[in-house]
Design an enzyme around this catalytic site. Structure first.
Site, PDB file in Angstrom:
ATOM      1  N   ASN A 136       0.878  -1.177   0.000  1.00  0.00           N
ATOM      2  CA  ASN A 136       0.000   0.000   0.000  1.00  0.00           C
ATOM      3  C   ASN A 136       0.914   1.226   0.000  1.00  0.00           C
ATOM      4  O   ASN A 136       1.478   1.573   1.029  1.00  0.00           O
ATOM      5  CB  ASN A 136      -0.900  -0.018   1.243  1.00  0.00           C
ATOM      6  CG  ASN A 136      -1.750   1.243   1.353  1.00  0.00           C
ATOM      7  OD1 ASN A 136      -1.778   2.062   0.429  1.00  0.00           O
ATOM      8  ND2 ASN A 136      -2.426   1.406   2.475  1.00  0.00           N
TER       9      ASN A 136
ATOM     10  N   GLY B  23       2.513   2.338  10.888  1.00  0.00           N
ATOM     11  CA  GLY B  23       3.519   3.396  10.768  1.00  0.00           C
ATOM     12  C   GLY B  23       4.238   3.718  12.064  1.00  0.00           C
ATOM     13  O   GLY B  23       4.917   4.739  12.169  1.00  0.00           O
TER      14      GLY B  23
ATOM     15  N   LYS C 247       0.104   4.211  -0.240  1.00  0.00           N
ATOM     16  CA  LYS C 247      -0.542   5.409   0.331  1.00  0.00           C
ATOM     17  C   LYS C 247      -0.292   6.606  -0.603  1.00  0.00           C
ATOM     18  O   LYS C 247      -0.226   6.411  -1.815  1.00  0.00           O
ATOM     19  CB  LYS C 247      -0.062   5.631   1.767  1.00  0.00           C
ATOM     20  CG  LYS C 247      -0.220   4.359   2.613  1.00  0.00           C
ATOM     21  CD  LYS C 247      -0.055   4.558   4.080  1.00  0.00           C
ATOM     22  CE  LYS C 247      -0.277   3.228   4.804  1.00  0.00           C
ATOM     23  NZ  LYS C 247      -0.187   3.336   6.249  1.00  0.00           N
TER      24      LYS C 247
ATOM     25  N   HIS D 260      -9.653   1.499   4.698  1.00  0.00           N
ATOM     26  CA  HIS D 260      -8.385   1.648   5.437  1.00  0.00           C
ATOM     27  C   HIS D 260      -8.620   2.595   6.615  1.00  0.00           C
ATOM     28  O   HIS D 260      -9.391   3.548   6.513  1.00  0.00           O
ATOM     29  CB  HIS D 260      -7.298   2.203   4.514  1.00  0.00           C
ATOM     30  CG  HIS D 260      -5.939   2.114   5.128  1.00  0.00           C
ATOM     31  ND1 HIS D 260      -5.487   3.024   6.053  1.00  0.00           N
ATOM     32  CD2 HIS D 260      -4.946   1.196   4.976  1.00  0.00           C
ATOM     33  CE1 HIS D 260      -4.273   2.665   6.445  1.00  0.00           C
ATOM     34  NE2 HIS D 260      -3.909   1.566   5.803  1.00  0.00           N
TER      35      HIS D 260
ATOM     36  N   GLU E 202      -5.663  -4.635  10.581  1.00  0.00           N
ATOM     37  CA  GLU E 202      -4.613  -3.632  10.737  1.00  0.00           C
ATOM     38  C   GLU E 202      -4.875  -2.841  12.020  1.00  0.00           C
ATOM     39  O   GLU E 202      -5.618  -1.844  11.990  1.00  0.00           O
ATOM     40  CB  GLU E 202      -4.619  -2.661   9.552  1.00  0.00           C
ATOM     41  CG  GLU E 202      -4.276  -3.280   8.221  1.00  0.00           C
ATOM     42  CD  GLU E 202      -3.653  -2.262   7.267  1.00  0.00           C
ATOM     43  OE1 GLU E 202      -2.600  -2.557   6.712  1.00  0.00           O
ATOM     44  OE2 GLU E 202      -4.207  -1.164   7.100  1.00  0.00           O
TER      45      GLU E 202
ATOM     46  N   GLU F 215      -6.949   4.941   7.714  1.00  0.00           N
ATOM     47  CA  GLU F 215      -6.692   6.354   7.400  1.00  0.00           C
ATOM     48  C   GLU F 215      -7.896   6.979   6.707  1.00  0.00           C
ATOM     49  O   GLU F 215      -8.197   8.159   6.899  1.00  0.00           O
ATOM     50  CB  GLU F 215      -5.410   6.462   6.555  1.00  0.00           C
ATOM     51  CG  GLU F 215      -4.183   6.198   7.416  1.00  0.00           C
ATOM     52  CD  GLU F 215      -3.003   5.558   6.704  1.00  0.00           C
ATOM     53  OE1 GLU F 215      -2.942   5.577   5.462  1.00  0.00           O
ATOM     54  OE2 GLU F 215      -2.131   5.008   7.424  1.00  0.00           O
TER      55      GLU F 215
ATOM     56  N   SER G  88       3.317  -2.114  10.456  1.00  0.00           N
ATOM     57  CA  SER G  88       4.757  -2.225  10.737  1.00  0.00           C
ATOM     58  C   SER G  88       5.359  -3.574  10.350  1.00  0.00           C
ATOM     59  O   SER G  88       6.282  -4.066  11.006  1.00  0.00           O
ATOM     60  CB  SER G  88       5.050  -1.896  12.207  1.00  0.00           C
ATOM     61  OG  SER G  88       4.710  -0.540  12.477  1.00  0.00           O
TER      62      SER G  88
HETATM   63  P1  13P Z   1       2.896   0.412   7.771  1.00  0.00           P
HETATM   64  O1  13P Z   1       3.400  -0.859   7.143  1.00  0.00           O
HETATM   65  O2  13P Z   1       3.665   1.626   7.303  1.00  0.00           O
HETATM   66  O3  13P Z   1       2.783   0.308   9.252  1.00  0.00           O
HETATM   67  O4  13P Z   1       1.407   0.641   7.199  1.00  0.00           O
HETATM   68  C1  13P Z   1       0.495  -0.389   7.286  1.00  0.00           C
HETATM   69  C2  13P Z   1      -0.697  -0.031   6.476  1.00  0.00           C
HETATM   70  O5  13P Z   1      -1.434   0.870   6.828  1.00  0.00           O
HETATM   71  C3  13P Z   1      -0.931  -0.776   5.230  1.00  0.00           C
HETATM   72  O6  13P Z   1      -2.192  -0.525   4.719  1.00  0.00           O
END
Ligand code: 13P
Length: 252
Positions: A5, A171, A7, A91, A165, A93, A211
């Site tokens: 992903n 992150g 982002k 997601h 997640e 976010e 992560s």
């Molecule tokens: P990270 O791998 O940066 O923690 O992000 C996970 C994520 O949100 C994947 O959709």
């Protein structure tokens, strides 16, 4: 399945360089589906570069109506038109920053499956929810909400993916322990069995995200109910994502 992903990262030329670098490094991998969830602006390019490969190009979001007065939105037919085969739905976010509700996530999931796009439906609790013992209340509520609109009898288990997640792991470098990932994902699978039957639940892939790094991917993928990973930060470099794909093939 190992999914990148990206982002809100990468210009089109950067996306192209990435795919050129990634493909030879994963060409011998068997038994792992690989997906790249790219921004809309480079999705078409990623899709055309991966068309004759096993890599699936996907979007990170879409809207569940097909056309009309929805300024700024992109529909399922538009994603198909540029060659996408999958889409991330709900997601954290999008839920937290852009106000997506359980109902929107459910409608998007249904629309994606009907359009022939593989939805990767994200669920997960915040740190506060986990610390106060409400992890399962939150996660099970998010899963149940999808089935308010989705009829499990109308969709094959292979045609939907869930991703657990935990928000506190995204992150932060604070990856869930393999036991915590297995606990949540095992419970999600049990709930899918209740909602859609054992056969359906056995075929749905459930990914872990938060992560994931080359150093921890093996032990997480080795858990019985974990079918792959959804990766943000460590997917941004082609070499690192290739390492994850290869690591998942060995571990899982
Ligand atoms: P990270 O791998 O940066 O923690 O992000 C996970 C994520 O949100 C994947 O959709």
């Amino acid at each position: 399945m190992m999914a990148a992903n990206w982002k809100m990262n990468k210009l089109a030329d950067e996306a192209e360089e990435y795919v050129v670098r990634l493909l030879p490094q994963i060409s011998n991998v068997e038994g792992v589906d690989v997906a790249i969830f790219a921004p809309f602006t480079c999705l078409g390019r990623v899709a055309s570069m991966t068309r004759d490969t096993a890599v699936i190009a996907g979007a990170q979001n879409f809207y569940y109506e097909d056309s009309g007065a929805f300024t700024g939105e992109v529909s399922a037919p538009m994603l198909k038109d540029v060659g996408a085969g999958a889409v991330i739905v709900g997601h954290s976010e999008r839920r937290e920053i852009f106000g997506e509700t359980d109902e929107m996530v459910a409608r998007k999931t249904v629309r994606a499956t009907k359009a022939g796009l593989l939805p990767v439906v994200c669920v997960g609790e915040t740190k506060e929810e986990r610390d106060s013992g409400r992890m399962w209340e939150k996660v099970s509520g998010q899963v149940r909400a999808v089935f308010e609109h989705l009829d499990a009898g109308e969709v094959a288990g292979e045609d939907i993916v869930f991703a657990y997640e935990p928000v506190w792991a995204i992150g932060t470098g604070d990856v869930a322990s393999p036991e915590d990932a297995q606990d949540a994902i095992g419970r999600i699978r049990d709930l899918l069995g209740e909602l859609g039957g054992e056969n359906f639940a056995g075929k749905v892939r459930i990914l872990y995200g938060g992560s994931v790094k080359p150093g921890n991917v093996g032990e997480i993928m080795a858990q019985v109910d974990v079918d792959g990973g959804l990766v943000g930060g460590a997917s941004l470099e082609a070499d690192s994502f290739a390492e994850l794909v290869n690591g998942a093939a060995e571990g899982g």
